[in-house]
Design a protein around this motif. Sequence first.
Motif, mmCIF file in Angstrom:
data_model
loop_
_atom_site.group_PDB
_atom_site.id
_atom_site.type_symbol
_atom_site.label_atom_id
_atom_site.label_comp_id
_atom_site.label_asym_id
_atom_site.label_seq_id
_atom_site.Cartn_x
_atom_site.Cartn_y
_atom_site.Cartn_z
ATOM 1 N N UNK A 172 3.851 5.252 -8.394
ATOM 2 C CA UNK A 172 2.710 5.457 -7.511
ATOM 3 C C UNK A 172 2.838 4.670 -6.227
ATOM 4 N N UNK A 173 3.969 3.964 -6.076
ATOM 5 C CA UNK A 173 4.193 3.178 -4.873
ATOM 6 C C UNK A 173 3.588 1.791 -5.001
ATOM 7 N N UNK A 174 3.847 0.918 -4.019
ATOM 8 C CA UNK A 174 3.322 -0.450 -4.087
ATOM 9 C C UNK A 174 1.802 -0.504 -4.115
ATOM 10 N N UNK A 175 1.162 0.548 -3.603
ATOM 11 C CA UNK A 175 -0.294 0.586 -3.673
ATOM 12 C C UNK A 175 -0.805 0.584 -5.098
ATOM 13 N N UNK A 204 17.692 -1.798 5.661
ATOM 14 C CA UNK A 204 17.585 -1.737 4.202
ATOM 15 C C UNK A 204 16.638 -0.589 3.880
ATOM 16 N N UNK A 205 17.138 0.378 3.143
ATOM 17 C CA UNK A 205 16.360 1.579 2.848
ATOM 18 C C UNK A 205 16.248 1.781 1.347
ATOM 19 N N UNK A 206 15.205 2.470 0.949
ATOM 20 C CA UNK A 206 15.078 2.934 -0.433
ATOM 21 C C UNK A 206 14.637 4.392 -0.403
ATOM 22 N N UNK A 207 14.924 5.075 -1.481
ATOM 23 C CA UNK A 207 14.452 6.452 -1.665
ATOM 24 C C UNK A 207 13.635 6.455 -2.955
ATOM 25 N N UNK A 208 12.404 5.955 -2.898
ATOM 26 C CA UNK A 208 11.626 5.743 -4.120
ATOM 27 C C UNK A 208 11.318 7.024 -4.881
ATOM 28 N N UNK A 209 11.330 8.155 -4.195
ATOM 29 C CA UNK A 209 11.045 9.418 -4.869
ATOM 30 C C UNK A 209 12.124 9.786 -5.877
ATOM 31 N N UNK A 210 13.300 9.136 -5.820
ATOM 32 C CA UNK A 210 14.335 9.383 -6.818
ATOM 33 C C UNK A 210 13.950 8.824 -8.180
ATOM 34 N N UNK A 211 13.152 7.759 -8.193
ATOM 35 C CA UNK A 211 12.726 7.167 -9.461
ATOM 36 C C UNK A 211 11.249 7.418 -9.748
ATOM 37 N N UNK A 268 0.828 -1.201 0.000
ATOM 38 C CA UNK A 268 0.000 0.000 0.000
ATOM 39 C C UNK A 268 0.865 1.255 0.000
ATOM 40 N N UNK A 269 0.277 2.309 -0.510
ATOM 41 C CA UNK A 269 0.901 3.624 -0.496
ATOM 42 C C UNK A 269 0.031 4.529 0.361
ATOM 43 N N UNK A 270 0.640 5.201 1.324
ATOM 44 C CA UNK A 270 -0.125 6.032 2.263
ATOM 45 C C UNK A 270 0.482 7.428 2.328
ATOM 46 N N UNK A 271 -0.198 8.332 3.014
ATOM 47 C CA UNK A 271 0.275 9.706 3.135
ATOM 48 C C UNK A 271 1.019 9.913 4.445
ATOM 49 N N UNK A 272 2.066 10.687 4.366
ATOM 50 C CA UNK A 272 2.847 11.059 5.539
ATOM 51 C C UNK A 272 3.503 12.397 5.258
ATOM 52 N N UNK A 273 3.241 13.367 6.100
ATOM 53 C CA UNK A 273 3.875 14.666 5.948
ATOM 54 C C UNK A 273 3.587 15.349 4.633
ATOM 55 N N UNK A 308 5.640 4.427 0.600
ATOM 56 C CA UNK A 308 5.327 2.994 0.638
ATOM 57 C C UNK A 308 5.302 2.553 2.094
ATOM 58 N N UNK A 309 4.128 2.307 2.625
ATOM 59 C CA UNK A 309 4.010 2.177 4.078
ATOM 60 C C UNK A 309 4.716 0.945 4.617
ATOM 61 N N UNK A 310 4.600 -0.188 3.960
ATOM 62 C CA UNK A 310 5.295 -1.406 4.410
ATOM 63 C C UNK A 310 6.263 -1.865 3.329
#
Length: 548
Positions: free
Chosen positions: A255-258, A399-406, A58-63, A68-70
Motif C-alpha cells: 500500500x506504499x509508505x502511507x 536511487x530508484x525503486x519499482x514498488x509495483x513489482x512487489x 505517504x502514498x499519493x495518486x499520480x496518473x 510513494x510520493x517521498x
Amino acid sequence: MAVETAPDRTVVAAPGRGYEAIVIGGGHNALVTAAYLAKAGRRTLVLERRGHVGGAAETAELGGVRVPRLADTVGRIRPTVVKDLDLRSHGLRLVAPDVRAFAPQPDGRAITLWTDQARTVAGLRDWSSHDADAYPDFDRLVRSLGRFLAELAAETPPDIRAPGIGDALTGLKLGRTFRGLGKHDSHTILRVLPMAVADFVAEAFETDALRAAIAWRGVRQSFLGPWSAGTTAILLADGAGNDGGAAGQTVFAIGGPGALSEALASAAGAAGAEIRCGAEVVAIISRDNHATGVALASGEEIHSPVVVSGLDPKRTLVDLADPVTIGPTMRWRAGNYRTPGVVAKVNLVVDRLPRFTAAAGDDEQLLRGRIVAAPGIDAIERAFDAAKYGRTSDPPVLEATIPSLVDASLVDGAPDGTHVVSVSAQYAPYRLRDGSWDDVQAAGLGDRVVAVLDELAPGFASSVRAREVITPLDLEREYGLSGGHPLHGEQALDQFFLWRPFLGSGRYRLPIEGLYLCASGAHPGGGITGQPGQNAAREILADMKRRR
C-alpha cells in the motif's frame, strides 16, 4: 504539482477532557510519540497542517495509480515500534525482496547485492576474486559496528550539565556493548566513524562500482560527498537496528509508505489519541519559560502543559517559539542549524517494465530492490561538486525503486504492464547559483533523470506516461522541511548524538520547559525509523511521572 491525496483523517478521542500533550505535525515520528503517550493513558492531541497524516511517509495518486510520493522503502522502521504498537493488527504488511540493490553500469554489467550473502559473493567473483573473498568479512564488520550504533540510537544522550544515575547506567550499558565488540572491532569503530566513506570501502574492495554501490548509503540525502569526513558514520548508522549489513535494507509496505502512517494513526487512535488534520499551528504559547499550548491559524488556542514538535528544530524554534522566551542566543543557534537540502524526488508512471541492459532479461527479479545509478566513487563526488557551487549535477546520482513489482495494489485498475518508478535524484541543491527553482528548472531536472534511466534501460523515456518532480523548494513549502532537507538536518558528526540538534538540546527537551522534539532532527536522526519518536515518548513520560 497536482497530486490527489487521501481524504482528511480525524480520529476523535472522548470529548470534554483537557489535553496532557499536544503533538505538532502528523509525520511518522510524531504519530509514534502520540501512540506511545496515548497507550500510557495520556490524553494526547495530534495537529497536522495538511489534509492527512504521514509527512514524508505517504502514498499519493499520480496518473491513475498510487505512488510513494517521498520515501519509498520503510525497512529501517524499528521492530520494537512495530511490536509495541502492534502495527500488524492495524494493517501494516511488510515485504522484503530477495535483491537488496542492483547497480547497473554504463558498460552493460551490474553489481547486485542480494539478501543471500553467498549469492552476492558468487556474482562479485565475475568482477574480482579479491572482492568476492573480502565481502563476507566486510559485511560482518558493518553488522557488528551497526549493532553498537543501534544500541546508541536507542538511548537518550547523557545530560552533560547535570549527569545523573540514569546517565551513569546508560554509560555502563554502552560500555559493556563496546567491550563486546572485541579488541579489533572496538578499535575499528573509533577509527572509522570520522572517516570518509570512500576510504572505508577502499580498505576492503578494489572494484570502483562495488565501492560506489555500498558507499552511496553514506551520502544519500545529505549535502556530502564520498570524500567528506564522517560519511562512514552515516553508512554504519543506516544499517543500525535492521538487517542492512553491507547491502543495505530494502523493505516495502504493502500500500506504499502511507500504509505505515495509516497503521500508526490507527494505533494512536485506538489508544485514545485525537488526530486533527487541516489544523495549522502558527505559534507555541509559553509563559514563564514553560510551554502552555499552541495557537492555530484559525485563531483557536489549545492548552496543554506538554507540547511535542514533530517538525524540524529550525522551524520549531525560529518560526513557532516565542523569540523572547528562547532568547537571542538560542534563536541564533537554531537559525544556524544546517538544513541544506540536496535531494529531489521524481515519480514516474510507465506503461511497461524497464529493460535494463545490465539485467540481461532478468528485470522482473533484479529490479525488485533498490536501483542505484552511481557508476563510481568519483562520479558521485563530481555530482557533489556541482551542488557545492549551486548547480544541479549532470548527470544526477539516482536511487530508484519499482514498488509495483512487489506490490501490485499500487497499480490496481491500470492497464496491464503499468508500473510505478520512484526516483530520488541527487545532487539538486536548495539554493541555485543561477535563478531559483521553478517549473522550468524542475522540468529540466526531470528530463535529466529520465535520460540517465533511458541510457541504462533503452526505451525507458518512451514508456513514461506521467511524471512528477518534487524539488527541495517544494519540500520546504509543502512539507515544512527547512531548506528542503528530508532528514530534518544534516547527519554529519557535528549534528550527531549529543549534538543533534545542538549541544544542550540533545535529550528531546528544548529550551522551553515542557517543549520537546520528537522527529528526525532529534537523536538518532532521519529516515523511516520511528526511533526519535519512540525515544522522545520515553523521556516525556518519565518527566510526566516526576511532575506528579
